[in-house]
Design a protein around this motif. Structure first.
Motif, mmCIF file in Angstrom:
data_model
loop_
_atom_site.group_PDB
_atom_site.id
_atom_site.type_symbol
_atom_site.label_atom_id
_atom_site.label_comp_id
_atom_site.label_asym_id
_atom_site.label_seq_id
_atom_site.Cartn_x
_atom_site.Cartn_y
_atom_site.Cartn_z
ATOM 1 N N SER A 176 13.903 3.385 -5.838
ATOM 2 C CA SER A 176 14.370 2.038 -6.162
ATOM 3 C C SER A 176 15.836 1.876 -5.820
ATOM 4 N N SER A 177 16.257 0.635 -5.764
ATOM 5 C CA SER A 177 17.684 0.330 -5.660
ATOM 6 C C SER A 177 18.227 0.152 -7.067
ATOM 7 N N ASN A 178 19.411 0.719 -7.317
ATOM 8 C CA ASN A 178 20.030 0.655 -8.635
ATOM 9 C C ASN A 178 21.475 0.228 -8.493
ATOM 10 N N MET A 197 33.998 -1.502 -11.612
ATOM 11 C CA MET A 197 33.523 -0.228 -11.073
ATOM 12 C C MET A 197 32.028 -0.367 -10.833
ATOM 13 N N ILE A 198 31.601 -0.077 -9.617
ATOM 14 C CA ILE A 198 30.209 -0.300 -9.234
ATOM 15 C C ILE A 198 29.637 0.967 -8.621
ATOM 16 N N ASN A 199 28.470 1.360 -9.097
ATOM 17 C CA ASN A 199 27.714 2.459 -8.501
ATOM 18 C C ASN A 199 26.391 1.901 -7.974
ATOM 19 N N GLU A 200 26.169 2.037 -6.680
ATOM 20 C CA GLU A 200 24.963 1.513 -6.045
ATOM 21 C C GLU A 200 24.168 2.650 -5.407
ATOM 22 N N ASN A 219 16.834 4.692 0.038
ATOM 23 C CA ASN A 219 16.902 5.855 0.930
ATOM 24 C C ASN A 219 17.954 6.867 0.482
ATOM 25 N N LYS A 220 18.274 6.846 -0.831
ATOM 26 C CA LYS A 220 19.123 7.849 -1.480
ATOM 27 C C LYS A 220 20.612 7.701 -1.171
ATOM 28 N N LEU A 221 21.027 6.623 -0.517
ATOM 29 C CA LEU A 221 22.445 6.420 -0.263
ATOM 30 C C LEU A 221 23.127 6.014 -1.559
ATOM 31 N N ASN A 222 24.147 6.757 -1.946
ATOM 32 C CA ASN A 222 24.824 6.556 -3.226
ATOM 33 C C ASN A 222 26.291 6.238 -2.969
ATOM 34 N N THR A 223 26.749 5.057 -3.413
ATOM 35 C CA THR A 223 28.133 4.661 -3.189
ATOM 36 C C THR A 223 28.803 4.263 -4.501
ATOM 37 N N TYR A 224 30.107 4.595 -4.603
ATOM 38 C CA TYR A 224 30.921 4.205 -5.743
ATOM 39 C C TYR A 224 32.037 3.302 -5.243
#
Length: 799
Positions: free
Chosen positions: A777-779, A233-236, A240-245
């Motif tokens: 930041s990128s997370n 399971m990955i949350n990125e 630029n606030k793009l959030n994907t699961y």
């Protein structure tokens, strides 16, 4: 023993020639429980006292403490037992594949006995396992196997049991007469690294100095097939606030045919927990090379390392046309992927009884597209930046007499559509004499690029060297030629071509000094590099390298002195055949390291560069240190800091028509990193790394580069301050791993990456760090479970 025999034995000893030891394995039927307790009848019968000889610090001396070793086998496993006496046992918990500063015991085996590859299995008193693939080219700690070990600690000794499946090894089908092995023991208190079959440092090679294993008869191990299914399971989150699961799964499969040929397949691979790259600000005209941190590529890569032609970061790397498309004034790029998605990976390796090794690596990446938006109509369109691409590497390696070898390599990149395809073919030959005293190495490579609408491009590489590789005195002379069209960067890494380099060096090594040092080395080098198409001398240097290890405390010291003649840099101008005159300079490097095996370890280095007869360049300083500390049995941390101060130098900034503009600049570069590791036990480990990189490039003046390579003032209204650079990169890598079953684990990973950039070269370090931490930041947060399934165990349960 008569006088003549005594004289003969003395001569053999004085020449460093020792009889090869042998040990016998016995096939058993008794069940051995791997618990560290040597109470089985097998061990009572076969466990014998052995003499181990030191490699360091007192080369050739017997190990200070007594050792007992035994080896047996059944149809499926090797069993190794050891009883190691010691008044003081260093027992440190570390992560898997890291012996740290602990004591350890190791078993090494070359089942083909051809000195081409071996496997090492090490275990510490904390029962931390390390497995390593050994080859003449280097050691590969990324190789992992499934095996069992157990340890028992007493007041004055520790005992070890190893159970190593034949399925973890590769061996000939019929002939077991040439198997060689060795045992290794390390005592941290005395810094003693010792071997059962003595390793003479004056003889080149490790595998060729193993002892013999007798008594192994034909065995019939079960089918060697295993599966590693995984779910993640990955949350990125992007800056630029793009959030994907993402919830995904995949499968790694390994099959070994006849215990000689291995197939590795990775379907829908997941590299979300790979370590972040050490980003730097690139002022050079060359591409930066990053380490390969993805497990599939680093494990079992030894055969593909031949010749240095393969750079696996190309698979899933930057799209080939990421920056090769144009947009109109009323268009903007909404999304432009920085990497290509990997569809699947396959790796095949194997070795025949006659010494023929084969390696095939294949990877397929999907099509990548950039999204462009029309700011007037708000319509979007996709532009292909990377087509469906197939990467393929084939290596065929044949062992020859005296462990010489002949190798053929072919790397190809085939792209769908009209984007060009590429190919590299290389032939390598390494020769050793019978006593492994001398060696010759030759290689020839051909690069090919095939275009749809342009003329195809071919390039050539040649290399030859002659070396004396054993003895106190060693040396080498070499010839290296790359023409101006050789290019293997589609599947390799080549910072530059168009060079002719001549090198020579000579080394004296003393591994048995009588007084202050346990070992010291002196090396002299000379090199001349030419810009090949013009046969212009680019760089000539003379270098003196010295190193020494102190006998009493095992501290190490290094000193390097280099003189570089005035030369011509043909790449900094960024225009073909133009060059910039670099002044002559001297470089002094000093480094000191304390004992690595102590709980507190410190190392520091200092580099001073003194430029000669230059109006622009001034003296440069590079310095750094590292502190590594173990607090108790569980906690470890490492702090490193590196600083570069270059008050005045010159570099390319822009062009004005046909004029090349250079700028006078000062550079200040600082890297801080902190690594903390907490091992709860041998199966559960938590690791965190923080890294901050900061650079400031301050331009003061600008010049025009003349045709003779010198700089002159001009009348251009160019403001050098417009080219000032202030760049920061901050990363956090956190990983927690729990090995809940053999080769099975649950891991939780977190990665953060943040960049901050402006042209304020007067800003302070702490203000930059503060601004970087405030940046978007990128997370990446990932939770992954991998489970190891052995086909034989599945078969037992089902049938």
């Amino acid at each position: 023993m008569n006088f003549k025999m005594l004289t003969f034995v003395f001569l053999l000893y004085s020449l460093g020639i020792y009889a090869q030891k042998s040990i016998t394995t016995n096939t058993i039927s008794q069940h051995i429980k791997i618990d560290g307790l040597l109470n089985e009848d097998t061990w009572k019968t076969h466990l014998k006292k052995v003499q181990l000889k030191q490699l360091s610090p007192n080369n050739g001396n017997l190990h200070s403490n007594a050792s007992k070793i035994a080896i047996t086998n059944d149809d499926s496993f090797f069993y190794i037992a050891a009883e190691l006496s010691s008044p003081s046992i260093t027992n440190i918990l570390t992560s898997r594949d890291d012996v740290g500063t602990s004591d350890y015991f190791g078993f090494m085996i070359d089942l083909f006995g051809a000195n081409r590859e071996a496997w090492a299995f090490l275990v510490t008193p904390a029962n931390v396992q390390t497995d390593i693939k050994l080859t003449p080219n280097g050691n590969y700690g990324e190789w992992n196997a499934v095996w069992e070990s157990a340890v028992k600690i007493y007041d004055d000794k520790w005992t070890i049991e190893l159970k190593i499946p034949f399925n973890s090894l590769r061996f000939p089908k019929k002939d077991f007469s040439n198997i060689t092995i060795n045992f290794e023991r390390f005592d941290a208190v005395n810094n003693e690294n010792s071997f059962w079959n003595y390793i003479n440092p004056n003889i080149n090679g490790l595998l060729n100095q193993f002892g013999d294993l007798k008594g192994l008869k034909n065995v019939s191990p079960p089918i060697n097939l295993s599966f590693n299914p995984f779910v993640s399971m990955i949350n990125e989150k992007t800056p630029n606030k793009l959030n994907t699961y993402t919830f995904t799964g995949g499968l790694d499969l390994k099959y070994v045919h006849n215990n000689a040929y291995t197939i590795d397949v990775s379907l829908i691979p997941d590299f979300s927990q790979a370590l972040s790259d050490n980003q730097v600000f690139n002022l050079s005209p060359f591409e930066i090379r990053f380490n390969e941190n993805r497990q599939f590529f680093v494990e079992g890569a030894e055969i593909f390392d031949k010749g240095g032609y393969l750079y696996t970061r190309r698979i899933g790397g930057t799209p080939v046309n990421k920056n090769n498309f144009n947009i109109e004034k009323n268009e903007e790029i909404i999304n432009n992927p920085i990497s290509s998605n990997i569809i699947n990976l396959l790796k095949f390796t194997g070795k025949t009884e006659k010494g023929l090794s084969i390696g095939i690596l294949n990877g397929i990446t999907s099509k990548s597209e950039a999204t462009v938006k029309n700011t007037v109509t708000n319509e979007t369109m996709n532009i292909e930046t990377n087509p469906l691409t197939n990467y393929n590497s084939i290596v065929i390696d044949k062992t020859l007499k005296n462990n010489s070898f002949l190798t053929f390599i072919n790397n190809s990149v085939i792209r769908n559509g009209n984007t060009y395809d590429s190919n590299l073919s290389a032939l390598l030959y390494r020769w050793y004499n019978k006593k492994r005293t001398y060696s010759m190495y030759f290689k020839k490579a051909l690069s090919q690029k095939y275009y749809a609408n342009l003329e195809n491009q071919f390039g050539h590489e040649y290399y030859a060297s002659l070396s004396k590789i054993s003895g106190k005195w060693t040396g080498n002379v070499s010839f290296y030629l790359l023409d101006d069209t050789f290019d293997n960067n589609d599947f390799g890494y080549l910072p530059r071509n168009n060079q002719l380099t001549l090198k020579s060096n000579i080394t004296y090594t003393n591994n048995n000094p009588k007084k202050t040092f346990s070992q010291y080395r002196i090396n002299l080098q000379h090199s001349r590099k030419y810009y090949y198409t013009l046969l212009e001398n680019e760089q000539t240097y003379y270098k003196l390298n010295t190193s020494a290890t102190f006998k009493k405390n095992n501290h190490k010291a290094y000193a390097v002195f280099t003189y570089v003649e005035k030369g011509k840099n043909f790449y900094e101008p960024r225009v073909k055949d133009r060059y910039f005159n670099k002044p002559a300079f001297t470089e002094t490097v000093l480094e000191y390291q304390t004992n690595r095996n102590k709980n507190l370890y410190f190392a520091a280095y200092f580099v001073a560069v003194n430029y000669l007869n230059s109006d622009i360049y001034t003296n440069e300083i590079v310095t750094g240190y590292g502190v590594r500390c173990r607090l108790g049995q569980h906690l470890f941390f490492k702090l490193e800091q590196d600083l570069t101060k270059n008050p005045s130098s010159a570099g390319y900034i822009t062009q004005q028509g046909s004029d090349i503009i250079f700028g006078k600049r000062s550079i200040k570069e600082l890297t801080n990193s902190l690594h903390v590791n907490y091992a709860i036990n041998a199966k559960l480990n938590i690791s965190t790394r923080l890294r901050h990189y900061w650079i400031q490039v301050d331009y003061d003046k600008q010049f025009t580069l003349l045709n003779d390579g010198n700089l002159t003032t001009n009348n251009y209204t160019i403001n050098p301050n417009n080219y000032d650079e202030n760049y920061n990169n901050f990363t956090i890598d956190f990983i927690a791993k729990w090995q809940f079953a053999p080769a099975s684990e649950i891991s939780l990973g977190y990665k953060l990456g943040s960049n901050f950039y402006n042209n304020d070269v007067k800003s302070s370090y702490f203000s930059n760090l503060k601004s970087t931490l405030k940046e978007d930041s990128s997370n990446t947060m990932s939770l992954k479970m991998t489970y190891f399934l052995d086909f034989n165990k599945i078969k037992e349960k089902l049938f």
